[in-house]
Each structure stands twice: as structure tokens, then as C-alpha cells.
Design a protein around this motif. Sequence first.
Motif, PDB file in Angstrom:
ATOM      1  N   SER A  13       0.833  -1.201   0.000  1.00  0.00           N
ATOM      2  CA  SER A  13       0.000   0.000   0.000  1.00  0.00           C
ATOM      3  C   SER A  13       0.867   1.251   0.000  1.00  0.00           C
ATOM      4  CB  SER A  13      -0.933   0.022   1.224  1.00  0.00           C
ATOM      5  OG  SER A  13      -0.173   0.140   2.419  1.00  0.00           O
ATOM      6  N   PHE A  14       0.287   2.327  -0.519  1.00  0.00           N
ATOM      7  CA  PHE A  14       0.947   3.623  -0.525  1.00  0.00           C
ATOM      8  C   PHE A  14      -0.109   4.694  -0.382  1.00  0.00           C
ATOM      9  CE2 PHE A  14       2.273   7.436  -2.864  1.00  0.00           C
ATOM     10  CZ  PHE A  14       3.422   7.757  -2.138  1.00  0.00           C
ATOM     11  N   VAL A  15       0.179   5.688   0.471  1.00  0.00           N
ATOM     12  CA  VAL A  15      -0.746   6.794   0.664  1.00  0.00           C
ATOM     13  C   VAL A  15       0.067   8.080   0.773  1.00  0.00           C
ATOM     14  CG1 VAL A  15      -0.764   6.481   3.184  1.00  0.00           C
ATOM     15  CG2 VAL A  15      -2.651   7.697   2.054  1.00  0.00           C
ATOM     16  N   ARG A  16      -0.439   9.141   0.163  1.00  0.00           N
ATOM     17  CA  ARG A  16       0.245  10.437   0.205  1.00  0.00           C
ATOM     18  C   ARG A  16      -0.781  11.545   0.060  1.00  0.00           C
ATOM     19  NH1 ARG A  16       1.265  14.151  -3.434  1.00  0.00           N
ATOM     20  NH2 ARG A  16       0.495  12.776  -5.095  1.00  0.00           N
ATOM     21  N   THR A  17      -0.579  12.620   0.821  1.00  0.00           N
ATOM     22  CA  THR A  17      -1.367  13.829   0.656  1.00  0.00           C
ATOM     23  C   THR A  17      -0.427  15.015   0.750  1.00  0.00           C
ATOM     24  OG1 THR A  17      -3.226  15.125   1.505  1.00  0.00           O
ATOM     25  CG2 THR A  17      -1.918  13.929   3.119  1.00  0.00           C
ATOM     26  N   SER A  18      -0.606  15.985  -0.161  1.00  0.00           N
ATOM     27  CA  SER A  18       0.331  17.097  -0.269  1.00  0.00           C
ATOM     28  C   SER A  18      -0.414  18.397  -0.502  1.00  0.00           C
ATOM     29  CB  SER A  18       1.326  16.869  -1.425  1.00  0.00           C
ATOM     30  OG  SER A  18       2.065  15.683  -1.253  1.00  0.00           O
ATOM     31  N   LEU A  19       0.156  19.461   0.054  1.00  0.00           N
ATOM     32  CA  LEU A  19      -0.301  20.823  -0.191  1.00  0.00           C
ATOM     33  C   LEU A  19       0.870  21.601  -0.778  1.00  0.00           C
ATOM     34  CD1 LEU A  19      -2.329  23.182   0.088  1.00  0.00           C
ATOM     35  CD2 LEU A  19      -1.433  23.537   2.408  1.00  0.00           C
ATOM     36  N   TYR A  20       0.668  22.191  -1.976  1.00  0.00           N
ATOM     37  CA  TYR A  20       1.738  22.893  -2.681  1.00  0.00           C
ATOM     38  C   TYR A  20       1.377  24.366  -2.860  1.00  0.00           C
ATOM     39  CZ  TYR A  20       3.086  18.163  -4.177  1.00  0.00           C
ATOM     40  OH  TYR A  20       3.438  16.839  -4.216  1.00  0.00           O
ATOM     41  N   ASN A  21       2.424  25.187  -2.906  1.00  0.00           N
ATOM     42  CA  ASN A  21       2.285  26.578  -3.320  1.00  0.00           C
ATOM     43  C   ASN A  21       3.421  26.892  -4.297  1.00  0.00           C
ATOM     44  OD1 ASN A  21       1.038  29.413  -2.786  1.00  0.00           O
ATOM     45  ND2 ASN A  21       3.241  29.715  -2.639  1.00  0.00           N
ATOM     46  N   PHE A  22       3.058  27.365  -5.480  1.00  0.00           N
ATOM     47  CA  PHE A  22       4.036  27.658  -6.527  1.00  0.00           C
ATOM     48  C   PHE A  22       4.136  29.167  -6.741  1.00  0.00           C
ATOM     49  CE2 PHE A  22       2.575  23.369  -7.446  1.00  0.00           C
ATOM     50  CZ  PHE A  22       3.763  22.701  -7.699  1.00  0.00           C
ATOM     51  N   GLU A  23       5.346  29.596  -7.096  1.00  0.00           N
ATOM     52  CA  GLU A  23       5.583  31.002  -7.437  1.00  0.00           C
ATOM     53  C   GLU A  23       6.543  31.051  -8.609  1.00  0.00           C
ATOM     54  OE1 GLU A  23       7.407  35.157  -5.528  1.00  0.00           O
ATOM     55  OE2 GLU A  23       7.321  33.312  -4.341  1.00  0.00           O
ATOM     56  N   THR A  24       6.159  31.753  -9.652  1.00  0.00           N
ATOM     57  CA  THR A  24       7.016  31.841 -10.832  1.00  0.00           C
ATOM     58  C   THR A  24       7.869  33.104 -10.796  1.00  0.00           C
ATOM     59  OG1 THR A  24       7.072  31.875 -13.252  1.00  0.00           O
ATOM     60  CG2 THR A  24       5.226  32.986 -12.187  1.00  0.00           C
ATOM     61  N   LEU A  25       9.112  32.965 -11.264  1.00  0.00           N
ATOM     62  CA  LEU A  25      10.032  34.092 -11.414  1.00  0.00           C
ATOM     63  C   LEU A  25      10.343  34.357 -12.876  1.00  0.00           C
ATOM     64  CD1 LEU A  25      12.609  33.126  -8.610  1.00  0.00           C
ATOM     65  CD2 LEU A  25      10.530  34.493  -8.379  1.00  0.00           C
ATOM     66  N   ARG A  26       9.683  33.626 -13.775  1.00  0.00           N
ATOM     67  CA  ARG A  26       9.988  33.728 -15.193  1.00  0.00           C
ATOM     68  C   ARG A  26       9.363  34.989 -15.794  1.00  0.00           C
ATOM     69  NH1 ARG A  26       9.027  27.513 -17.414  1.00  0.00           N
ATOM     70  NH2 ARG A  26      10.541  26.515 -16.023  1.00  0.00           N
ATOM     71  N   PRO A  27      10.103  35.686 -16.653  1.00  0.00           N
ATOM     72  CA  PRO A  27       9.525  36.862 -17.322  1.00  0.00           C
ATOM     73  C   PRO A  27       8.331  36.450 -18.179  1.00  0.00           C
ATOM     74  CG  PRO A  27      11.924  36.795 -17.579  1.00  0.00           C
ATOM     75  CD  PRO A  27      11.523  35.482 -16.999  1.00  0.00           C
ATOM     76  N   GLY A  28       7.286  37.243 -18.165  1.00  0.00           N
ATOM     77  CA  GLY A  28       6.110  36.963 -18.978  1.00  0.00           C
ATOM     78  C   GLY A  28       5.077  36.088 -18.314  1.00  0.00           C
ATOM     79  N   GLU A  29       5.396  35.500 -17.142  1.00  0.00           N
ATOM     80  CA  GLU A  29       4.432  34.667 -16.425  1.00  0.00           C
ATOM     81  C   GLU A  29       3.878  35.439 -15.230  1.00  0.00           C
ATOM     82  OE1 GLU A  29       5.980  30.120 -17.376  1.00  0.00           O
ATOM     83  OE2 GLU A  29       6.180  30.939 -15.351  1.00  0.00           O
ATOM     84  N   LEU A  30       2.553  35.314 -15.018  1.00  0.00           N
ATOM     85  CA  LEU A  30       1.883  35.971 -13.902  1.00  0.00           C
ATOM     86  C   LEU A  30       1.403  34.920 -12.917  1.00  0.00           C
ATOM     87  CD1 LEU A  30      -0.274  38.608 -15.832  1.00  0.00           C
ATOM     88  CD2 LEU A  30       1.933  38.975 -14.697  1.00  0.00           C
TER      89      LEU A  30
END
Length: 704
Positions: A323-340
Amino acid sequence: MRRLLLTFLVALGLPAAAQNSDRPAVLVADDLFITRDRELVAQGNVEAFQGTTRIRASAIRYNDETGALVIEGPIVLNDGDGAVILADAAELDQGLQNGLLRGARMVLNQQVQMAAVQIDRVEGRYSQLYKTAVTSCKTCNDGELPLWQIRARRVVHDTEAQQLYFDDATFHIRSVPVFYLPRLRLPDPTLDRADGFLAPSIRTTSLLGTGLKLPYFITLGESRDLTLTPYLSSSTRTLEFRYRQAFINGDIEFDGAYTRDDQLPDETRGYLFGEGSFELERGYKLSFTIEAVSDSSYFTEYGYSDEDRLRSDLTLSRARRDSFVRTSLYNFETLRPGELNSTLPTVVIDGEFERRFFPKAWGGELRFGLEAHSHWRSSDVDVIGRDVSRINGSLKYLRRFTHRSGLVTDAQVGTTFNFFDITQDDTFAQNHSDIAPFAAVGLSYPMARREAGGASQVLTPVVQLGWTDGSRLDIPNEESTRVEFDQGNILSLSRFPRPDRRERGTTAAVAVNWSRFDPNGWDTYVAVGQVFRSISDPAFTDTSGLSGVRSDVLLAGQIKNNAGLSLTARTLVDSDFDISKAELRGGWNFGKTTVEGTYVWLEADTAEDRTEAISEVSLDGSYDINKQWSASADVRYDVQNSTAATAGLGLTYNNECVSVDLSVRRRYTSSTSVEPSTDIGFNIGLRGFSASNGTERYERSCGK
């Protein structure tokens, strides 16, 4: 000469570590006699043992009335705690804890040596050295001075605190005094952690000027520490920090910096990276990652990281055999030009569960999987602020049959069920669901041949027929925008990376794997594969290699030998023999030289937001000039635009007492927020003291 062994009947005073012990002293010598004055005299290859302390000398005289020991050299005294004393003569008490050694040299942990006119031993804990020269450089009897040394009027070695205290210390390079300190404290080499300054470094960049970094290490108990590093230059005032703590069931670490500079004079800048993991009850593991930065150009200007998209997460998981179980909470932030960030899915909740069963009545394996996912955009604008949630499940049965002829049959049958919820996009309905049964059967026939020279070959043709029912739901492609066709998914029923997309209809996959293993020479691996389907899938882009009813031909291979050469390649070739993707990785380690490189080719594809082709080569290598000197270089070159992206050179010197590192790095690319820059770094560290030691041990012999 006969050797005699005498065990004293009266326990002599013991070292501090063994003061409560009843163990007697032991004396071994070639000759042993008692004088008229009742002095016990041992001569010839004398060795005395007292607890953990051991002495070797040419002669020892012991006075029964005073308990004093008069020792004739050459003398070697080992206290059992990593300290060795060499002396011409000595007078010690019966416990070897107090006394005087003349013409002495102390060696700590085989790294730092201290030469003194005399050494006073006090209570077995302190050693006071007078008119002392301290160095970790190997000294020879050729009159040549060590590369560096610290000369002091007095040095006190505290074996319990594992510290060295200097009075009137002068640092010398060869015979030239560089600076003077009336008081100086350094950790001895046996100490793992101690408060104090670490090796400084100098950094020069075209954006920030020339600056000095001076780290200071602070112990906060046995399980915590903090490192503060002021970084000062004409353009910046930065305080770097690193905090570490170990727990019984895990550990954490935080790295960051606080900056006020001339680049953005009215703003506070900085970054914070953190990570940790903990082992919980019932086999669960909790881990977290924190990545945050004040602005998009900070990393490029200060060189703390190459990340252009930051990810912070909190994950709870457990993996077992069935068995395998996983729960995740992510927060992403971009530093790339042209991305908001407002139009990108910055907050993501993701979880999965899988359980395997092995029914004895049927044989094979029954596998149940469940996956839940939700991502959220901060924008409230319709379409570009779209939010999606989904639940995907699967139930499948797998069975393998191995026939007497050698034919292997792999069969699977099952179904998937999918639920989607789409909000803030009026072009799609909010709720979607479907059930998609599937089945597949694969045939492989491995054939092996052994050659006369010991090499072996394995040839395995593989065919798989698969079927997935139903039609694709009318939902946006949020997660499967980039598809990689490789050896790992050629036999998959769906080659999309995420379950928001699934291949439908009937498919056939054919592949041939060939490998040759030679224990005395070359190892080779080659794979060729192609996929055929009853209906084309418009979700596959042209450069994915899977568009149309017939995929491009996948070619992959690897060769390596015992001489250190390794090459790995993968490409996709269509029916017109055009190449949409190609990748070549290689490395060669021969003698003193190591070379590694990568070449990547990606055809332009607007469906993958790639308006022009990518053709890029990266090379890095190192050369060991001799035992002390090594050089390194690296370059990343944009072949498509005929421009260099980054380039770097490095020169390193290491011996038993000093480490020097010089690096020069140039970044050619620029954006609206960051200009091209040159970075020059210089680091120097003294080996031998625990606060500046490296993990490697360098040794040299006299005359070399």
C-alpha cells in the motif's frame, strides 16, 4: 636483552577520564633494576601504560617516596584522546597528570602540531606550551618553513573543552608576519562543533562590486546550530543565515538572507529556503519545503539559487509493500519573465492512495488506486482564472504467464472512473464524469546468448495490444501539456503524464530491446519502439512524437566501458526521417580528466509554447594538475542563437594545511530585470582546525 614485565601493586593516579578506576600501571622494559636510593629504573625500549595514557621512552626512573617519574628521551606520550606529545626529556608525577616536558612537540588528531620549548601538564586536563609555533602543514628536517604558522608566547590546550587558547599570537606566511592578535581561541581538531569564525570568502561581481563574507558559527546545544554570515560590499549590506536542528525523529534546516542594497535602494530584499522531514508513528513520514524570495532578480544577482519557479509543500506519506498513501499541499511562485502568478495554478492540493491484493484463488495481482487533485488561481477573471478539481480512481487485475517455450504473457483488465469540477470558466460545463474500462495483453520473448569470451547478449521483442473504451470528456488540458515518449511509457495504455487525459480506442505497441554485457569491455543497450492506434489523438502535440495514428519511431541507446566512457542518447524520428526531439548525454573519466556533456534539440512547437527551436549544449570538466592543483570549466551554449548562456572557470589548491578556491563565472543572458554579469569568487581556509576542516584528508611526505 631479556624483557621484563612489572605490574605495580599500588594503583598510581589515573587520568581524569579514569580517576575512579583501580587499574594499576604497567611497565615494560628490556632491563629493570632498583638502585640503592630505592629508585626503580627501567631501560631499553621502555613502555608505560596508565589507563588510556601510554609512554614510550629510552629510560624511566621512578622514586617510590616522591612518586615522581624522570623520563629520558626520545619520548612519545599518547593520552588516548587524540593528542600525542614528543619530547626530549620529562618529569611527571606518578599519575602522568602533572609535570614538565622539555623540547616538546604536541600533535593533535594527526592534523595540528605545536612545537614548544617546554610543555607543562596540569591535572591531566591542561597543557601549557611556551614559545610555541602552531601549524597543520607538514614540517620536515630540511630547514624549510611551513606555508603558514601561528607563533605565540603561550598556548593552553584544554582537553576537556577541546579548545586552544593563544597569548600574543602572530600569524605568519612562511617567515612574513601578517597580523597580530593579543588573544586568540581556536577549536582543536577533535572537536566536531564550536562557536567561532569560519573560513572567509571574497566575492566580486559586476553588479555588486567586491565584498567580503565572514561566517560565524554558533552552537545552540547538541542538536542545534546557527551560522550568521555578514556580506558587505560597496553595493550591498546582506546578512546570510543558516539554522539547523536535529530531533529524535527528524531534522529541519533553514537558509536565507536579508539584504539592503543599491540595486533596489528603497526595498528590503531577501530569500528563505527551508526543509525538514519527520518519521511518525505507524510508518508515516511528514516532510515540508519552503521556498520564498523577495523579487525575481534576487537569485540571479546574488547567486543563491538557479530556480525560476519556487515550490513550497507540506507532505504526509506512508509506503508499505502492499500500500501507498500520500497527501500534499503545494504553493508555486514563478520568477519567469512573462508569467503571472495570478493566472497560474499557485495553490495545489494533491493526494493518492494505492493498495495491492494478491488473491490466492485467482493468482496474479489486484490493484486499486485513488487520486484526488485540486488547483486554484488567484485571478477572478473568467477563463484565465479557471480552477479545477478532480477525483480519479482505477481498479485493475494483472497476471503474468511464463510458458515453457520462454514466451512471457502479461495481461491486465480493469476500469477507471473520473470526476471533474471546473469553475471560473464559462466555456466549459462545471461537472464531468465518466467510466472507462480497459484491457491489454503483452507478449515478450527474451532470448539470451553467451559468447566465448564471457560476454552475454539479450534480445527481447515485445508486442502489446491495448484497448480503452469511451470518449474523452470535454474538459480543458490543465496538467498534460507536455508529453514525453520514452522507454518508460512505450507499453503504457496512456502516455499522458496526468489522469486529466487518457488515450482512447485500440492501440498497438511494438518494441525491440537488445543489450550486451561484457565484464571485460563494452556494455551496450539499444531500444526501438513505435505505437499504432485506431484513432488519432489531437491532445498530442506534433513534437511529442505521438500525434496521428502512427507515432514517431523511438530510438534509444547507451554504451559504456570500463575505461570510464558513457554515452546515452534518445531521439524521435518520423516517417520523413525528420527529428523532432533529440538528447545526448555523455561522460568520460580518464586518468586525471573528467568530461561530461549534454546536447538537447527540441523543434519549435506553438502548442508547447515554444515559438523557436531549442538547440543547446552544456559541457563541464575538471583536470587534476597534480596532487594539490585542480582546474575546472563549464559552459552552456545556445546553438540555435549562436550565443553563450553561461561560462565558468575554477582553480583549486588543496594540501594538508590549506585550501584555496578561485572561480570566475559569466552569465550572458539578460532580461528586462537582470543584466549580464560576471562573478568572481575567492575562498581560503586553514585545515586542521575543526571549524574550517574539509571532509577530505590530504597527505604529503617530506621531499615531495
